[in-house]
Design a protein around this motif. Structure first.
Motif, PDB file in Angstrom:
ATOM      1  N   GLY A   1      53.270 -74.073 -46.378  1.00 26.45           N
ATOM      2  CA  GLY A   1      54.020 -74.977 -45.506  1.00 26.45           C
ATOM      3  C   GLY A   1      55.017 -74.244 -44.635  1.00 26.45           C
ATOM      4  O   GLY A   1      55.181 -74.559 -43.455  1.00 26.45           O
ATOM      5  N   ALA A   2      55.690 -73.258 -45.212  1.00 35.31           N
ATOM      6  CA  ALA A   2      56.666 -72.484 -44.441  1.00 35.31           C
ATOM      7  C   ALA A   2      55.977 -71.703 -43.328  1.00 35.31           C
ATOM      8  O   ALA A   2      56.482 -71.617 -42.206  1.00 35.31           O
ATOM      9  CB  ALA A   2      57.439 -71.544 -45.364  1.00 35.31           C
ATOM     10  N   ILE A   3      54.813 -71.145 -43.612  1.00 34.50           N
ATOM     11  CA  ILE A   3      54.055 -70.403 -42.597  1.00 34.50           C
ATOM     12  C   ILE A   3      53.642 -71.339 -41.461  1.00 34.50           C
ATOM     13  O   ILE A   3      53.736 -70.986 -40.289  1.00 34.50           O
ATOM     14  CB  ILE A   3      52.827 -69.721 -43.227  1.00 34.50           C
ATOM     15  CG1 ILE A   3      53.283 -68.558 -44.101  1.00 34.50           C
ATOM     16  CG2 ILE A   3      51.848 -69.248 -42.164  1.00 34.50           C
ATOM     17  CD1 ILE A   3      52.187 -67.967 -44.957  1.00 34.50           C
ATOM     18  N   ALA A   4      53.225 -72.547 -41.810  1.00 35.86           N
ATOM     19  CA  ALA A   4      52.797 -73.507 -40.791  1.00 35.86           C
ATOM     20  C   ALA A   4      53.932 -73.875 -39.846  1.00 35.86           C
ATOM     21  O   ALA A   4      53.691 -74.239 -38.693  1.00 35.86           O
ATOM     22  CB  ALA A   4      52.242 -74.766 -41.457  1.00 35.86           C
ATOM     23  N   GLY A   5      55.170 -73.757 -40.300  1.00 38.34           N
ATOM     24  CA  GLY A   5      56.319 -74.104 -39.471  1.00 38.34           C
ATOM     25  C   GLY A   5      56.869 -72.973 -38.625  1.00 38.34           C
ATOM     26  O   GLY A   5      57.803 -73.169 -37.859  1.00 38.34           O
ATOM     27  N   LEU A   6      56.289 -71.776 -38.730  1.00 36.88           N
ATOM     28  CA  LEU A   6      56.796 -70.627 -37.978  1.00 36.88           C
ATOM     29  C   LEU A   6      56.357 -70.677 -36.522  1.00 36.88           C
ATOM     30  O   LEU A   6      55.292 -71.193 -36.196  1.00 36.88           O
ATOM     31  CB  LEU A   6      56.298 -69.323 -38.605  1.00 36.88           C
ATOM     32  CG  LEU A   6      56.834 -69.006 -39.997  1.00 36.88           C
ATOM     33  CD1 LEU A   6      56.088 -67.807 -40.583  1.00 36.88           C
ATOM     34  CD2 LEU A   6      58.338 -68.754 -39.960  1.00 36.88           C
TER      35      LEU A   6
END
Length: 129
Positions: free
Chosen positions: A13-18
């Motif tokens: 999820g964090a990667i998707a928000g970068l």
């Protein structure tokens, strides 16, 4: 359920928000984690997961336009230095204290279980087009 890639839901999820220009610090178990960036702590025990495993998994999913590491890695951890040189021909080296300062501006910190010194890199996200 995802079929492949990063399965950790918080990390995926964090990667998707970068976005373009965001910083991602991939660090060993001893690197001080600054307040501010979102932390995904993958450390399980000394050496697990390794810096190399986590970095390789992240690089399979991220577009990276630049990377910064501590200059001390060259003398203190030849394995990590070789890994970083292999992935990032234009690697920027700064003193370890400066890397710690720069990491405060990262959007995401991924802590590994790596137990060898200076196995840390600050990635700068690029774009796929």
């Amino acid at each position: 359920m995802k079929r492949a890639g990063i399965l950790n839901r918080r990390l995926a999820g964090a990667i998707a928000g970068l976005g373009h220009g965001d910083g991602v610090l991939v660090c060993d178990a001893g690197m001080p984690v600054p307040d501010g960036p979102y932390l995904v702590d993958l450390a399980f025990r000394a050496g697990v997961p390794s810096f190399e495993e986590v970095l390789d998994g992240l690089l399979a999913e991220l577009v990276v336009e630049g990377a910064t590491a501590a200059a001390e890695v060259r003398e203190a951890n030849a394995g990590a230095a070789a890994l970083l040189d292999g992935h990032f021909p234009g690697l920027t080296l700064v003193p370890h204290e400066r890397l710690k300062e720069l990491s405060a501006g990262a959007r995401l910190v991924v802590r590994t279980g790596e137990a060898r010194p200076y196995a840390n890199v600050l990635l700068r996200c690029g774009v796929f087009f």
